[in-house]
Motif scaffolding. Sequence first.
Motif, PDB file in Angstrom:
ATOM      1  N   GLU A  61      36.122 -20.737  -1.994  1.00 46.17           N
ATOM      2  CA  GLU A  61      35.820 -20.038  -3.243  1.00 46.17           C
ATOM      3  C   GLU A  61      35.920 -20.994  -4.438  1.00 46.17           C
ATOM      4  OE1 GLU A  61      37.761 -16.314  -5.563  1.00 46.17           O
ATOM      5  OE2 GLU A  61      37.460 -16.045  -3.407  1.00 46.17           O
ATOM      6  N   ALA A  62      36.966 -21.816  -4.463  1.00 44.35           N
ATOM      7  CA  ALA A  62      37.152 -22.777  -5.555  1.00 44.35           C
ATOM      8  C   ALA A  62      36.028 -23.823  -5.557  1.00 44.35           C
ATOM      9  CB  ALA A  62      38.506 -23.456  -5.437  1.00 44.35           C
ATOM     10  N   LEU A  63      35.654 -24.312  -4.379  1.00 39.64           N
ATOM     11  CA  LEU A  63      34.573 -25.294  -4.283  1.00 39.64           C
ATOM     12  C   LEU A  63      33.244 -24.699  -4.732  1.00 39.64           C
ATOM     13  CD1 LEU A  63      35.483 -26.904  -0.840  1.00 39.64           C
ATOM     14  CD2 LEU A  63      35.470 -28.091  -3.049  1.00 39.64           C
ATOM     15  N   GLU A  64      32.986 -23.448  -4.334  1.00 41.50           N
ATOM     16  CA  GLU A  64      31.731 -22.801  -4.728  1.00 41.50           C
ATOM     17  C   GLU A  64      31.676 -22.577  -6.237  1.00 41.50           C
ATOM     18  OE1 GLU A  64      31.665 -19.381  -2.121  1.00 41.50           O
ATOM     19  OE2 GLU A  64      30.518 -20.490  -0.598  1.00 41.50           O
ATOM     20  N   LEU A  65      32.806 -22.210  -6.826  1.00 41.85           N
ATOM     21  CA  LEU A  65      32.853 -22.015  -8.270  1.00 41.85           C
ATOM     22  C   LEU A  65      32.581 -23.328  -8.990  1.00 41.85           C
ATOM     23  CD1 LEU A  65      33.376 -20.144 -10.667  1.00 41.85           C
ATOM     24  CD2 LEU A  65      35.799 -20.678 -10.456  1.00 41.85           C
ATOM     25  N   GLU A  66      33.211 -24.395  -8.515  1.00 40.48           N
ATOM     26  CA  GLU A  66      32.995 -25.714  -9.104  1.00 40.48           C
ATOM     27  C   GLU A  66      31.523 -26.139  -8.950  1.00 40.48           C
ATOM     28  OE1 GLU A  66      35.854 -29.550  -9.161  1.00 40.48           O
ATOM     29  OE2 GLU A  66      35.020 -29.092  -7.190  1.00 40.48           O
ATOM     30  N   TRP A  67      30.935 -25.839  -7.781  1.00 38.70           N
ATOM     31  CA  TRP A  67      29.529 -26.155  -7.519  1.00 38.70           C
ATOM     32  C   TRP A  67      28.637 -25.400  -8.513  1.00 38.70           C
ATOM     33  CZ3 TRP A  67      24.927 -23.881  -6.546  1.00 38.70           C
ATOM     34  CH2 TRP A  67      23.919 -24.653  -5.976  1.00 38.70           C
ATOM     35  N   LEU A  68      28.913 -24.103  -8.686  1.00 36.43           N
ATOM     36  CA  LEU A  68      28.112 -23.287  -9.607  1.00 36.43           C
ATOM     37  C   LEU A  68      28.207 -23.791 -11.038  1.00 36.43           C
ATOM     38  CD1 LEU A  68      28.779 -19.687  -8.263  1.00 36.43           C
ATOM     39  CD2 LEU A  68      26.574 -20.867  -8.326  1.00 36.43           C
ATOM     40  N   GLU A  69      29.403 -24.174 -11.452  1.00 34.54           N
ATOM     41  CA  GLU A  69      29.580 -24.698 -12.811  1.00 34.54           C
ATOM     42  C   GLU A  69      28.792 -25.990 -12.990  1.00 34.54           C
ATOM     43  OE1 GLU A  69      33.825 -24.950 -13.168  1.00 34.54           O
ATOM     44  OE2 GLU A  69      34.031 -22.822 -13.603  1.00 34.54           O
ATOM     45  N   ALA A  70      28.805 -26.855 -11.970  1.00 37.29           N
ATOM     46  CA  ALA A  70      28.041 -28.109 -12.046  1.00 37.29           C
ATOM     47  C   ALA A  70      26.538 -27.820 -12.111  1.00 37.29           C
ATOM     48  CB  ALA A  70      28.367 -29.001 -10.851  1.00 37.29           C
ATOM     49  N   ALA A  71      26.091 -26.871 -11.276  1.00 42.20           N
ATOM     50  CA  ALA A  71      24.669 -26.516 -11.251  1.00 42.20           C
ATOM     51  C   ALA A  71      24.245 -25.938 -12.616  1.00 42.20           C
ATOM     52  CB  ALA A  71      24.390 -25.502 -10.151  1.00 42.20           C
ATOM     53  N   GLU A  72      25.108 -25.123 -13.189  1.00 38.93           N
ATOM     54  CA  GLU A  72      24.817 -24.523 -14.495  1.00 38.93           C
ATOM     55  C   GLU A  72      24.721 -25.617 -15.562  1.00 38.93           C
ATOM     56  OE1 GLU A  72      27.406 -21.511 -16.829  1.00 38.93           O
ATOM     57  OE2 GLU A  72      26.594 -20.468 -15.064  1.00 38.93           O
ATOM     58  N   THR A  73      25.639 -26.557 -15.509  1.00 40.54           N
ATOM     59  CA  THR A  73      25.646 -27.664 -16.468  1.00 40.54           C
ATOM     60  C   THR A  73      24.365 -28.480 -16.361  1.00 40.54           C
ATOM     61  OG1 THR A  73      28.053 -27.760 -16.404  1.00 40.54           O
ATOM     62  CG2 THR A  73      26.916 -29.675 -17.280  1.00 40.54           C
ATOM     63  N   LEU A  74      23.902 -28.660 -15.114  1.00 34.83           N
ATOM     64  CA  LEU A  74      22.672 -29.415 -14.879  1.00 34.83           C
ATOM     65  C   LEU A  74      21.423 -28.595 -15.195  1.00 34.83           C
ATOM     66  CD1 LEU A  74      23.615 -31.185 -11.533  1.00 34.83           C
ATOM     67  CD2 LEU A  74      23.081 -32.320 -13.696  1.00 34.83           C
ATOM     68  N   GLY A  75      21.607 -27.284 -15.358  1.00 36.03           N
ATOM     69  CA  GLY A  75      20.461 -26.421 -15.643  1.00 36.03           C
ATOM     70  C   GLY A  75      19.663 -26.068 -14.418  1.00 36.03           C
ATOM     71  N   GLU A  76      20.325 -26.051 -13.260  1.00 32.61           N
ATOM     72  CA  GLU A  76      19.630 -25.729 -12.002  1.00 32.61           C
ATOM     73  C   GLU A  76      19.849 -24.285 -11.612  1.00 32.61           C
ATOM     74  OE1 GLU A  76      20.739 -28.581  -9.016  1.00 32.61           O
ATOM     75  OE2 GLU A  76      19.852 -30.210 -10.154  1.00 32.61           O
TER      76      GLU A  76
END
Length: 76
Positions: A61-76
């Motif tokens: 869950e923590a890894l997925e949240l971090e992944w989503l935040e990175a994707a959001e930052t990248l605009g993906e």
Amino acid sequence: RLSGGEQRRLRKLMTSNEKKTETLRGKIETKRAEMAAADPTDYVALSAMQDEIAAFEEQIEALELEWLEAAETLGE
């Protein structure tokens, strides 16, 4: 606008998190197989295995949240 270095760092983080998540999912499957093979009356062992599975799920869950935040930052 993100710098090229920041974009690479975020993409690397996302790839790393995907690999870690897959590894943890494998550990969960292994632990579930151990539970299925365990003595069903050994509640202490079964409880410990369930606790391990819960810990793996929290990590995912923590890894997925971090992944989503990175994707959001990248605009993906």
